[in-house]
Write an enzyme that holds these catalytic residues in place. Structure first.
Site, PDB file in Angstrom:
ATOM      1  N   GLU A  94       1.023  -1.020   7.119  1.00  0.00           N
ATOM      2  CA  GLU A  94       0.593  -1.879   6.009  1.00  0.00           C
ATOM      3  C   GLU A  94       1.755  -2.391   5.165  1.00  0.00           C
ATOM      4  OE1 GLU A  94      -2.079  -1.319   1.972  1.00  0.00           O
ATOM      5  OE2 GLU A  94      -2.807  -0.447   3.848  1.00  0.00           O
ATOM      6  N   ASP A  95       2.759  -1.545   4.947  1.00  0.00           N
ATOM      7  CA  ASP A  95       3.787  -1.865   3.957  1.00  0.00           C
ATOM      8  C   ASP A  95       5.171  -2.168   4.516  1.00  0.00           C
ATOM      9  OD1 ASP A  95       1.892  -1.511   2.000  1.00  0.00           O
ATOM     10  OD2 ASP A  95       2.514   0.522   1.471  1.00  0.00           O
TER      11      ASP A  95
END
Length: 199
Positions: A94-95
């Site tokens: 996600e990051d």
């Protein structure tokens, strides 16, 4: 697994000052007889190497390690090395620009269930909770993640506590955890105590 905590007790994420990736990996509490956890720790450290916790100068990787450590303490759920590795890696897809495709399928599955590259507004938070419904391992990691975020003490986290989207999604998370039969777990009870403070 009773001995997992000592394997990932790498650093206190609330300590002052920053550390290098090398210093993090040289901590003698990382176990070399749990290769999956060690590999996940190295991968997460590299993936998050330029990131810091919001509102602090603390390396971001300390957060997923704290999530994993919280899970490792759980006494009412079967905690496996794969679950701990997924906790360590839960924000990588996600990051960061890194993936988790080299890890075992159970680890990849949990990480992908928890990944939401589209953002963190109220609708996305709600969708993220719905996505893990009936997925006990993913729910356990998500509860540990949310608990660590809410339990952290700094000015930014006080504002995080007050966000309606955080409160709504935390209550929804507890609801699906209860439906999945996880309401007797330590992490559920700890998270529930925080929610009670909002009432």
């Amino acid at each position: 697994m009773d001995n997992l905590t000592e394997h990932i007790d790498v650093i206190n994420p609330y300590s002052k000052g920053s550390i290098t990736s090398r210093e993090l990996l040289m901590k003698d509490t990382i176990s070399h007889d749990t290769p999956l956890i060690l590999t996940a720790t190295i991968h997460a450290t590299i993936a998050h190497r330029t990131q810091f916790r919001k509102g602090t100068d603390i390396p971001y990787v300390t957060h997923p390690l704290q999530v994993a450590r919280t899970l490792a303490k759980e006494s009412n759920y079967p905690v496996t090395s794969e679950l701990i590795a997924a906790a360590i890696l839960h924000d990588v897809v996600e990051d960061t620009t890194y993936d988790v495709e080299s890890f075992p399928e159970p680890v990849r599955r949990i990480v992908h269930l928890l990944s939401d590259p589209s953002g963190g507004d109220i609708d996305h938070r709600r969708e993220a909770i719905i996505r893990i419904q009936n997925e006990p391992d993913a729910i356990m990691v998500k509860m540990a993640d949310r608990f660590c975020n809410l339990d952290e003490k700094n000015d930014y986290r006080e504002k995080y506590h007050a966000k309606p989207s955080v409160r709504e999604s935390t209550r929804a998370l507890l609801m699906i955890a209860q439906e999945a039969g996880l309401d007797e777990t330590d992490i559920y009870q700890n998270l529930k105590e925080i929610v009670k403070e909002w009432e």
